[in-house]
Design a protein around this motif. Structure first.
Motif, PDB file in Angstrom:
ATOM      1  N   ARG A 186      92.605  56.078   4.306  1.00 23.16           N
ATOM      2  CA  ARG A 186      91.810  56.094   5.363  1.00 23.16           C
ATOM      3  C   ARG A 186      93.209  56.443   6.255  1.00 23.16           C
ATOM      4  NH1 ARG A 186      87.120  54.581   7.011  1.00 23.16           N
ATOM      5  NH2 ARG A 186      86.762  53.734   4.736  1.00 23.16           N
ATOM      6  N   ILE A 187      92.539  57.349   7.289  1.00 22.64           N
ATOM      7  CA  ILE A 187      93.869  57.474   8.491  1.00 22.64           C
ATOM      8  C   ILE A 187      93.310  57.534   9.976  1.00 22.64           C
ATOM      9  CG2 ILE A 187      95.370  59.413   9.633  1.00 22.64           C
ATOM     10  CD1 ILE A 187      96.442  58.168   6.914  1.00 22.64           C
ATOM     11  N   SER A 188      93.512  56.646  10.862  1.00 23.92           N
ATOM     12  CA  SER A 188      92.417  57.246  12.153  1.00 23.92           C
ATOM     13  C   SER A 188      93.232  57.274  13.608  1.00 23.92           C
ATOM     14  CB  SER A 188      92.907  55.361  12.638  1.00 23.92           C
ATOM     15  OG  SER A 188      94.093  54.652  13.445  1.00 23.92           O
ATOM     16  N   ASP A 189      91.486  58.011  13.837  1.00 23.01           N
ATOM     17  CA  ASP A 189      92.451  59.388  14.652  1.00 23.01           C
ATOM     18  C   ASP A 189      93.585  58.667  15.278  1.00 23.01           C
ATOM     19  OD1 ASP A 189      91.310  57.272  16.315  1.00 23.01           O
ATOM     20  OD2 ASP A 189      89.601  58.421  17.184  1.00 23.01           O
ATOM     21  N   LYS A 190      93.725  57.433  15.900  1.00 21.25           N
ATOM     22  CA  LYS A 190      95.052  57.350  16.616  1.00 21.25           C
ATOM     23  C   LYS A 190      96.010  57.040  15.890  1.00 21.25           C
ATOM     24  CE  LYS A 190      91.780  56.035  20.410  1.00 21.25           C
ATOM     25  NZ  LYS A 190      91.786  54.878  21.321  1.00 21.25           N
ATOM     26  N   ALA A 191      96.476  56.881  14.596  1.00 22.17           N
ATOM     27  CA  ALA A 191      97.561  56.608  13.820  1.00 22.17           C
ATOM     28  C   ALA A 191      99.142  57.519  14.212  1.00 22.17           C
ATOM     29  CB  ALA A 191      97.343  57.111  11.875  1.00 22.17           C
ATOM     30  N   PRO A 192      99.510  56.005  14.227  1.00 24.46           N
ATOM     31  CA  PRO A 192     100.842  57.533  14.179  1.00 24.46           C
ATOM     32  C   PRO A 192     101.672  57.920  12.935  1.00 24.46           C
ATOM     33  CG  PRO A 192     101.909  54.752  13.797  1.00 24.46           C
ATOM     34  CD  PRO A 192     100.130  54.895  13.750  1.00 24.46           C
ATOM     35  N   ALA A 193     102.673  58.523  13.818  1.00 22.30           N
ATOM     36  CA  ALA A 193     103.130  59.837  12.452  1.00 22.30           C
ATOM     37  C   ALA A 193     103.524  59.555  11.323  1.00 22.30           C
ATOM     38  CB  ALA A 193     103.992  60.805  13.095  1.00 22.30           C
ATOM     39  N   GLU A 194     104.361  57.517  11.345  1.00 23.31           N
ATOM     40  CA  GLU A 194     104.787  57.240  10.198  1.00 23.31           C
ATOM     41  C   GLU A 194     103.690  57.305   9.385  1.00 23.31           C
ATOM     42  OE1 GLU A 194     107.981  56.492   8.878  1.00 23.31           O
ATOM     43  OE2 GLU A 194     108.096  58.114  10.144  1.00 23.31           O
ATOM     44  N   GLU A 195     102.537  56.675  10.046  1.00 23.51           N
ATOM     45  CA  GLU A 195     101.732  55.772   8.867  1.00 23.51           C
ATOM     46  C   GLU A 195     101.096  56.954   8.593  1.00 23.51           C
ATOM     47  OE1 GLU A 195      97.259  53.865   9.651  1.00 23.51           O
ATOM     48  OE2 GLU A 195      98.465  53.312  11.267  1.00 23.51           O
ATOM     49  N   ILE A 196     100.700  58.550   9.174  1.00 24.45           N
ATOM     50  CA  ILE A 196      99.482  59.509   8.520  1.00 24.45           C
ATOM     51  C   ILE A 196     101.296  59.443   6.959  1.00 24.45           C
ATOM     52  CG2 ILE A 196      99.461  61.485   8.947  1.00 24.45           C
ATOM     53  CD1 ILE A 196      99.369  61.142  11.936  1.00 24.45           C
ATOM     54  N   LYS A 197     102.393  59.390   7.550  1.00 29.05           N
ATOM     55  CA  LYS A 197     103.501  59.794   6.371  1.00 29.05           C
ATOM     56  C   LYS A 197     103.488  59.312   5.612  1.00 29.05           C
ATOM     57  CE  LYS A 197     108.368  60.930   5.388  1.00 29.05           C
ATOM     58  NZ  LYS A 197     109.630  60.671   6.562  1.00 29.05           N
ATOM     59  N   ARG A 198     102.974  58.062   5.904  1.00 28.09           N
ATOM     60  CA  ARG A 198     103.208  56.784   4.453  1.00 28.09           C
ATOM     61  C   ARG A 198     101.699  57.264   3.528  1.00 28.09           C
ATOM     62  NH1 ARG A 198     105.108  53.350   8.107  1.00 28.09           N
ATOM     63  NH2 ARG A 198     103.138  52.079   8.397  1.00 28.09           N
ATOM     64  N   ALA A 199     100.717  57.458   4.142  1.00 29.00           N
ATOM     65  CA  ALA A 199      99.820  57.526   3.819  1.00 29.00           C
ATOM     66  C   ALA A 199      99.695  59.265   2.720  1.00 29.00           C
ATOM     67  CB  ALA A 199      98.370  57.907   4.417  1.00 29.00           C
ATOM     68  N   MET A 200     100.427  59.830   3.487  1.00 29.40           N
ATOM     69  CA  MET A 200     100.736  61.014   2.419  1.00 29.40           C
ATOM     70  C   MET A 200     101.283  60.960   1.069  1.00 29.40           C
ATOM     71  SD  MET A 200     101.640  65.115   3.594  1.00 29.40           S
ATOM     72  CE  MET A 200      99.825  65.210   4.250  1.00 29.40           C
ATOM     73  N   THR A 201     102.286  60.492   1.441  1.00 26.67           N
ATOM     74  CA  THR A 201     103.400  60.012   0.323  1.00 26.67           C
ATOM     75  C   THR A 201     102.637  59.265  -0.693  1.00 26.67           C
ATOM     76  OG1 THR A 201     105.027  59.991   1.490  1.00 26.67           O
ATOM     77  CG2 THR A 201     105.062  58.869   0.151  1.00 26.67           C
ATOM     78  N   THR A 202     101.376  58.261  -0.105  1.00 25.21           N
ATOM     79  CA  THR A 202     101.148  57.794  -1.435  1.00 25.21           C
ATOM     80  C   THR A 202     100.147  59.083  -2.271  1.00 25.21           C
ATOM     81  OG1 THR A 202     100.978  55.769  -0.272  1.00 25.21           O
ATOM     82  CG2 THR A 202      99.369  55.643  -1.619  1.00 25.21           C
ATOM     83  N   ALA A 203      99.264  58.854  -1.378  1.00 23.81           N
ATOM     84  CA  ALA A 203      97.496  60.482  -2.316  1.00 23.81           C
ATOM     85  C   ALA A 203      98.384  61.453  -2.533  1.00 23.81           C
ATOM     86  CB  ALA A 203      97.545  60.912  -0.901  1.00 23.81           C
ATOM     87  N   LEU A 204     100.409  61.586  -2.663  1.00 21.20           N
ATOM     88  CA  LEU A 204     100.468  62.490  -3.272  1.00 21.20           C
ATOM     89  C   LEU A 204     100.744  62.317  -4.679  1.00 21.20           C
ATOM     90  CD1 LEU A 204     102.417  64.620  -0.536  1.00 21.20           C
ATOM     91  CD2 LEU A 204     100.373  66.014  -2.062  1.00 21.20           C
ATOM     92  N   MET A 205     101.562  61.196  -4.717  1.00 21.76           N
ATOM     93  CA  MET A 205     102.240  60.049  -5.735  1.00 21.76           C
ATOM     94  C   MET A 205     100.158  59.742  -7.009  1.00 21.76           C
ATOM     95  SD  MET A 205     102.484  56.606  -6.124  1.00 21.76           S
ATOM     96  CE  MET A 205     101.551  55.543  -5.980  1.00 21.76           C
ATOM     97  N   VAL A 206      99.399  59.462  -6.236  1.00 27.49           N
ATOM     98  CA  VAL A 206      97.920  59.352  -7.092  1.00 27.49           C
ATOM     99  C   VAL A 206      97.605  60.715  -7.391  1.00 27.49           C
ATOM    100  CG1 VAL A 206      95.877  58.349  -7.070  1.00 27.49           C
ATOM    101  CG2 VAL A 206      97.740  57.015  -5.915  1.00 27.49           C
ATOM    102  N   LEU A 207      98.090  61.734  -7.027  1.00 32.11           N
ATOM    103  CA  LEU A 207      97.352  62.918  -7.099  1.00 32.11           C
ATOM    104  C   LEU A 207      97.832  63.920  -8.192  1.00 32.11           C
ATOM    105  CD1 LEU A 207      95.707  65.759  -6.447  1.00 32.11           C
ATOM    106  CD2 LEU A 207      97.841  66.789  -5.343  1.00 32.11           C
ATOM    107  N   ALA A 208      98.850  63.282  -8.336  1.00 34.51           N
ATOM    108  CA  ALA A 208     100.708  63.466  -9.562  1.00 34.51           C
ATOM    109  C   ALA A 208      99.447  62.683 -10.723  1.00 34.51           C
ATOM    110  CB  ALA A 208     101.645  63.526  -9.170  1.00 34.51           C
ATOM    111  N   GLU A 209      99.324  61.439 -10.659  1.00 31.53           N
ATOM    112  CA  GLU A 209      99.454  60.805 -11.743  1.00 31.53           C
ATOM    113  C   GLU A 209      97.128  61.104 -12.180  1.00 31.53           C
ATOM    114  OE1 GLU A 209      99.115  56.942 -11.351  1.00 31.53           O
ATOM    115  OE2 GLU A 209     100.511  56.890  -9.769  1.00 31.53           O
ATOM    116  N   ALA A 210      96.689  62.326 -11.660  1.00 27.79           N
ATOM    117  CA  ALA A 210      95.350  62.489 -11.186  1.00 27.79           C
ATOM    118  C   ALA A 210      95.620  63.467 -12.079  1.00 27.79           C
ATOM    119  CB  ALA A 210      94.780  61.979 -10.313  1.00 27.79           C
ATOM    120  N   LYS A 211      96.614  64.222 -11.827  1.00 26.97           N
ATOM    121  CA  LYS A 211      96.908  65.996 -12.349  1.00 26.97           C
ATOM    122  C   LYS A 211      97.611  65.747 -13.758  1.00 26.97           C
ATOM    123  CE  LYS A 211      96.153  68.860  -8.791  1.00 26.97           C
ATOM    124  NZ  LYS A 211      95.761  69.985  -8.487  1.00 26.97           N
ATOM    125  N   SER A 212      98.058  64.264 -13.562  1.00 31.10           N
ATOM    126  CA  SER A 212      98.433  64.321 -15.216  1.00 31.10           C
ATOM    127  C   SER A 212      97.919  63.464 -16.563  1.00 31.10           C
ATOM    128  CB  SER A 212      99.836  63.266 -14.830  1.00 31.10           C
ATOM    129  OG  SER A 212      99.604  61.997 -15.402  1.00 31.10           O
TER     130      SER A 212
END
Length: 328
Positions: A186-212
């Protein structure tokens, strides 16, 4: 010219005071078995079609196009006049109870609770209740006439319905459906850039595990911010096209069962989708759609038969269309 027609013509030729600016305000457009259709009626009935054509055209309508629309409307008014005359000839009567029931059916279909609400809805369309009631009576008379003159002479056979079914199998095939899981960040519509970056980093890590090849349901239970994911492992259930957010639908339609999507961004956050199953649409059995097919064939035949009946009715009638020299 017969005397009654001459009198009607005089009555309908209304001129402004004599002089250079005199012009025709109304005139006879057609005479149908001694009953007239006026230029005013044609102009009034043609206005919605002209407005619609103007709205759709990139350029102003030329005189030829306007004239074609008016003549089409005149033909419709001639048919309407012939139908009215036939209704009188056959003494077709629609009782008050039938009209009242038809009005109640209209209210029910449109979820209108009171007479006042119906009158308000009609006023929004520029109609009074009395005008609407008269229109409804006219429609019911026409339906009764069609039933007597057209539909009662139509038959639809079993073999004809089966031929229609075989030729239109795509129409009677259920849509394919999909079963999928997702992991949601989840990303709120008023989320700061740092929060979005952290969420994307986590999501990409989980994506790599799902792809593996890691268990997708377990990843959803561990990481998804969908509240139900801890119980159902991100199960989205079975759904069809149109049930999904556009971004998710675009991704799922390009996937094969077992595929894991790339990271999908939507207005509410990031998603990872796994397509579990693609369920092909099944053809509905003939018996389950037989009534629908019979109705479709019946309507088509009715329209064709009515069109032919109208032509025959007009060929036997006295119809005189006036030359109004550019007014039509």
């Amino acid at each position: 010219m017969r005397r009654n027609t001459f009198v009607l013509l005089l009555a309908c030729l209304l001129l402004l005071p004599a002089g250079a600016h005199a012009k025709v305000v109304d005139a006879i457009a057609a005479i149908v078995n001694d009953e007239i259709i006026t230029l005013y009626e044609v102009t009034r009935e043609a206005q919605p079609a002209l407005s619609d054509a103007e709205r759709k055209s990139p350029l102003p309508l030329d005189d030829a196009t306007r004239s074609k629309i008016r003549h089409t409307v005149l033909d419709q008014l001639i048919e309407k006049k012939l139908v009215e005359q036939k209704v009188r000839e056959l003494n077709i009567k629609i009782g008050d109870d039938e009209i009242r029931q038809a009005i109640e059916d209209v209210k029910k279909q449109n979820k209108i609770q009171t007479q006042q609400a119906l009158e308000a809805a009609l006023a929004g369309q520029g109609l009074t209740f009395d005008q609407y009631r008269a229109q409804l009576q006219e429609q019911l008379e026409r339906l009764r006439l069609v039933s007597m003159e057209v539909r009662s002479k139509i038959q639809v056979g079993e073999s004809e319905m089966r031929e229609y079914y075989e030729a239109n199998l795509a129409k009677y095939t259920e849509e394919e459906s999909f079963r999928a899981r997702h992991i949601f960040f989840r990303i709120s519509d008023k989320a700061p850039a740092e929060e979005i970056k952290r969420a994307m980093t986590t999501a990409l890590m989980v994506l790599a595990e799902a792809k593996s090849g890691k268990d997708f349901a377990e990843l959803a239970k561990s990481y998804s911010e969908d509240p139900a994911a801890r119980k159902d492992g991100g199960d989205l259930g079975v759904f069809k096209k149109g049930d999904m957010q556009p971004e998710l639908q675009q991704a799922i339609l390009a996937m094969k069962p077992g595929d894991v999507s790339e990271l999908i961004s939507t207005p509410v956050g990031f998603h990872i989708i796994k397509l579990e199953e693609l369920i092909k649409g099944k053809v509905k059995p003939f018996e389950s759609v037989k009534a629908e097919i019979e109705d479709a064939i019946y309507r088509k035949k009715s329209e064709e038969r009515f069109s032919q009946w109208s032509k025959e009715l007009r060929s036997k009638a006295s119809v005189e269309i006036k030359d109004l020299k550019g007014l039509l």
